[in-house]
Design a protein around this motif. Structure first.
Motif, mmCIF file in Angstrom:
data_model
loop_
_atom_site.group_PDB
_atom_site.id
_atom_site.type_symbol
_atom_site.label_atom_id
_atom_site.label_comp_id
_atom_site.label_asym_id
_atom_site.label_seq_id
_atom_site.Cartn_x
_atom_site.Cartn_y
_atom_site.Cartn_z
ATOM 1 N N ALA A 15 0.835 -1.204 0.000
ATOM 2 C CA ALA A 15 0.000 0.000 0.000
ATOM 3 C C ALA A 15 0.866 1.249 0.000
ATOM 4 O O ALA A 15 0.546 2.247 -0.660
ATOM 5 C CB ALA A 15 -0.929 -0.012 1.215
ATOM 6 N N ASP A 16 1.992 1.198 0.721
ATOM 7 C CA ASP A 16 2.881 2.358 0.773
ATOM 8 C C ASP A 16 3.541 2.602 -0.575
ATOM 9 O O ASP A 16 3.683 3.759 -1.000
ATOM 10 C CB ASP A 16 3.952 2.136 1.843
ATOM 11 N N ARG A 19 1.007 4.234 -2.834
ATOM 12 C CA ARG A 19 0.801 5.640 -2.449
ATOM 13 C C ARG A 19 1.934 6.506 -2.977
ATOM 14 O O ARG A 19 1.698 7.586 -3.545
ATOM 15 C CB ARG A 19 0.712 5.749 -0.929
ATOM 16 N N ARG A 20 3.154 6.053 -2.847
ATOM 17 C CA ARG A 20 4.299 6.839 -3.300
ATOM 18 C C ARG A 20 4.349 6.931 -4.823
ATOM 19 O O ARG A 20 4.708 7.976 -5.377
ATOM 20 C CB ARG A 20 5.597 6.239 -2.738
ATOM 21 N N LEU A 23 1.821 9.555 -5.757
ATOM 22 C CA LEU A 23 2.299 10.909 -5.456
ATOM 23 C C LEU A 23 3.319 11.380 -6.482
ATOM 24 O O LEU A 23 3.281 12.531 -6.934
ATOM 25 C CB LEU A 23 2.917 10.937 -4.052
ATOM 26 N N TRP A 256 -6.151 -3.432 -1.700
ATOM 27 C CA TRP A 256 -7.096 -3.096 -2.769
ATOM 28 C C TRP A 256 -7.868 -4.349 -3.139
ATOM 29 O O TRP A 256 -7.273 -5.402 -3.400
ATOM 30 C CB TRP A 256 -6.369 -2.557 -3.994
ATOM 31 N N ARG A 292 -10.887 6.445 -4.512
ATOM 32 C CA ARG A 292 -9.434 6.299 -4.654
ATOM 33 C C ARG A 292 -8.702 7.041 -3.531
ATOM 34 O O ARG A 292 -7.732 6.526 -2.958
ATOM 35 C CB ARG A 292 -8.996 6.832 -6.016
ATOM 36 N N THR A 293 -9.159 8.242 -3.208
ATOM 37 C CA THR A 293 -8.546 9.021 -2.133
ATOM 38 C C THR A 293 -8.649 8.269 -0.812
ATOM 39 O O THR A 293 -7.685 8.210 -0.033
ATOM 40 C CB THR A 293 -9.231 10.397 -2.021
ATOM 41 N N ILE A 296 -6.192 5.137 -1.003
ATOM 42 C CA ILE A 296 -4.759 5.419 -0.966
ATOM 43 C C ILE A 296 -4.343 6.128 0.314
ATOM 44 O O ILE A 296 -3.304 5.822 0.900
ATOM 45 C CB ILE A 296 -4.343 6.248 -2.196
ATOM 46 N N PHE A 297 -5.156 7.077 0.757
ATOM 47 C CA PHE A 297 -4.750 7.934 1.879
ATOM 48 C C PHE A 297 -5.532 7.684 3.166
ATOM 49 O O PHE A 297 -5.218 8.289 4.191
ATOM 50 C CB PHE A 297 -4.890 9.410 1.483
ATOM 51 N N ARG A 326 1.121 12.372 2.921
ATOM 52 C CA ARG A 326 -0.171 11.945 3.464
ATOM 53 C C ARG A 326 -1.096 13.152 3.582
ATOM 54 O O ARG A 326 -0.634 14.295 3.660
ATOM 55 C CB ARG A 326 0.018 11.268 4.828
#
Length: 393
Positions: A15-16, A19-20, A23, A256, A292-293, A296-297, A326
């Protein structure tokens, strides 16, 4: 009814990592491309949404600001609207788009033409559209006001016949908007505004959609079927038809519950670099899609501008705080003279007080404010913490 694709993942992402990757794909991780400037941001994102609301600034100004820092607002407008580098059309919503993508929206122009109307039905388009085209040909680029007025004298939403005609011509590609002047669209003929090499509708629907799916994958870094289709408001069936040819890599992402695809370039290197600390427009493409937000966050955000005031929780135009990669809070800003007012503020953790103060100070400086006032926060402790941090900046 088509069945959603269920490809075999070629690799797994934590998951991290996802996320990266997201970003970096959106320009918030790593050194910003300052040489590319606002135009570089537009090309990188593929679309920048327009909206009428202006609090600190309009959303299309906030998007490059969030990535590049305090770019002059006049420079932002000039970057978008000069030298025919961009055009406005229907993507995720009304968006500024890189001019090189003009051919890839041919499928939407054809679909609009086949439908025959969008929101308004013009009984006899031939006379009104011919009048508009003749005037543009002889007089050059014009706004709807200059063409004869946008309203018919009734309710605010009742367009004039001229406005309906020119918007229809925009929908089908017989006019183009490459500038906003005083927030009004400036309409022109495509043969004047679109470079000759791009002025064609030769690409078939499948190639248009394949390109937009590939672009959305690049702009998101990693996403589900819904994420990627939603970026340019394609149908999910459109995604299904072209995803195998779009060059995206099937992956699975920790936590997910649906299949995902990634841009191969995003997988080629680990996302590293400095995280941007900034306030985000609610219309920023990083947070376009609420599911999605949240995925992910772990952050639920909703624009409350159209919610009756007594039912608002976070405020009229609450802007999420991005810090350390974040979403760590939000603030509903306003301006009173040279004071930036935090009408309502909340933090997800006490550690977010410092980044919130930094983001408020940078935003205040950008819009010409020299004072910051916090009217309300989720708790007195949060207001005190952010105020204390502001005093040290």
């Amino acid at each position: 009814m088509t069945t959603a694709p269920t490809p075999t993942p070629t690799l797994s992402l934590s998951a991290d990592e996802a996320r990266r990757i997201a970003l970096r794909a959106q320009g918030f991780l790593g050194a910003p491309d300052r040489r590319g400037g606002v135009r570089g941001v537009l090309r990188h994102l593929g679309a920048v949404q327009l909206d009428t609301i202006s609090v600190l600034a309009r959303s299309h100004e906030l998007v490059p600001y969030a990535r590049l820092g305090a770019v002059g607002r006049s420079a932002v407008e000039a970057s978008y609207w000069s030298e025919n580098h961009a055009f406005e059309y229907w993507s995720h919503a009304a968006c500024i788009l890189p001019m090189e993508e003009w051919p890839h929206f041919a499928f939407r122009r054809r679909a609009n033409k086949a439908r025959g109307h969008r929101w308004h039905i013009l009984e006899d388009k031939r006379h009104s559209t011919k009048t508009v085209l003749d005037r543009l040909a002889t007089e050059g680029p014009l706004t709807s006001t200059e063409l004869g007025g946008a309203k018919n004298g009734g309710e605010w939403f009742e367009w004039s016949e001229t406005k309906i005609a020119v918007e229809w011509l925009l929908d089908v590609g017989e006019v183009v908007c490459t500038e906003r002047r005083g927030w009004k669209r400036v309409y022109d003929l495509p043969e004047r505004a679109v470079p000759a090499a791009l002025l064609h509708d030769e690409l078939d629907d499948r190639e248009c959609k394949r390109r937009l799916v590939a672009l959305a994958g690049q702009s998101l870094g990693v996403g589900t079927r819904s994420d990627i289709a939603d970026y340019h408001r394609l149908k999910k069936q459109d995604f299904d038809e072209v995803v195998e040819d779009a060059g995206l890599v099937p992956v699975e992402v920790e936590g997910w519950d649906k299949p995902a695809w990634a841009d191969p370039a995003a997988l080629a290197s680990l996302p590293r670099g400095r995280h941007r600390t900034t306030l985000l427009s609610p219309f920023d493409s990083l947070i376009w899609e609420r599911p999605r937000t949240e995925r992910i966050f772990g952050f639920t955000h909703r624009l409350e501008a159209y919610v009756p005031k007594p039912r608002r929780i976070h405020g009229y135009f609450a802007m999420p705080l991005l810090a350390g990669g974040r979403l760590q809070g939000r603030v509903d800003p306003a301006r009173e003279g040279t004071t930036l007012v935090a009408r309502q503020l909340s933090l997800t953790t006490p550690k977010a007080a410092r980044p919130m103060a930094e983001a408020l100070r940078e935003a205040a400086t950008w819009v010409g404010c020299d004072t910051i006032r916090i009217d309300r926060a989720s708790s007195p402790a949060e207001a005190e913490a952010v105020t204390a941090e502001l005093s040290t900046l």
